[in-house]
Structure formats: structure tokens, C-alpha cells
Design an enzyme around this catalytic site. Sequence first.
Site, short mmCIF file in Angstrom:
data_model
loop_
_atom_site.label_atom_id
_atom_site.label_comp_id
_atom_site.label_asym_id
_atom_site.label_seq_id
_atom_site.Cartn_x
_atom_site.Cartn_y
_atom_site.Cartn_z
N CYS A 1 0.83 -1.21 0.00
CA CYS A 1 0.00 0.00 0.00
C CYS A 1 0.87 1.26 0.00
CB CYS A 1 -0.91 -0.06 1.23
SG CYS A 1 -1.72 1.48 1.67
N CYS B 1 0.21 3.74 2.79
CA CYS B 1 0.73 3.17 4.04
C CYS B 1 2.22 3.45 4.17
CB CYS B 1 0.49 1.66 4.08
SG CYS B 1 -1.25 1.17 4.02
#
Length: 104
Positions: free
Chosen positions: A32, A35
Site C-alpha cells: 500500500c 501506508c
Amino acid sequence: MIKVEEILAEQFYQEVEQASGKVLIDFYAPWCAPCKMLAPVVEQIAQEHEDIKVIKINADNSQELMAEFGIRGIPTLLLMNKGELVATQVGAASVSQVTKFVQQ
């Protein structure tokens, strides 16, 4: 040096719900991009706020925990205090935004 501890879903109740103070939980995934952008922010929060326990949980390995908290997107930050959910924040954020989040 304070570090961010990565835990497994099985450790959640011991590490979070039995904690005596605030816990910041970062639900993330290694693939991600947002992230990855949030990771250094979470590290900085861990260093600047020694009174807050900071942990990471890999969302790919924690589907039941994500369902329990109604998490549909990552990154998601949960702020818990003495085992109770205080606040939720979804998406990448700046250090100042996360600082405000943890000071609630």
C-alpha cells in the site's frame, strides 16, 4: 529509542485491550503506497510521544480484526485508551494531523 512494534492479530487483546494508557494502531499493508507514506509519520509520533504505545498490524493477515473495527480501507489509524476505541482516522496524514489525532 522508542520503536513501533508490529504485532499479530492474536496478540491484539493482550497488547492493546490490556494496555493501561493510549495505544495508536496503524493498520497497513506492505503493498500500500499511502501506508508507506504514513510509516515515517507513525515512527515520528512514537518517538515524540513516549506516553503512547504505537503498534502496526498487517491488514492482509488480520481480516477478522479489521471486520471487528469496521475497517474498509488502509492505512487506518485507531486510537485506543485503556482498551476502549477513542477515534479512527483513514488515509495518509501529516505529522501535525496525526499529532492532533493522538492528543484527543
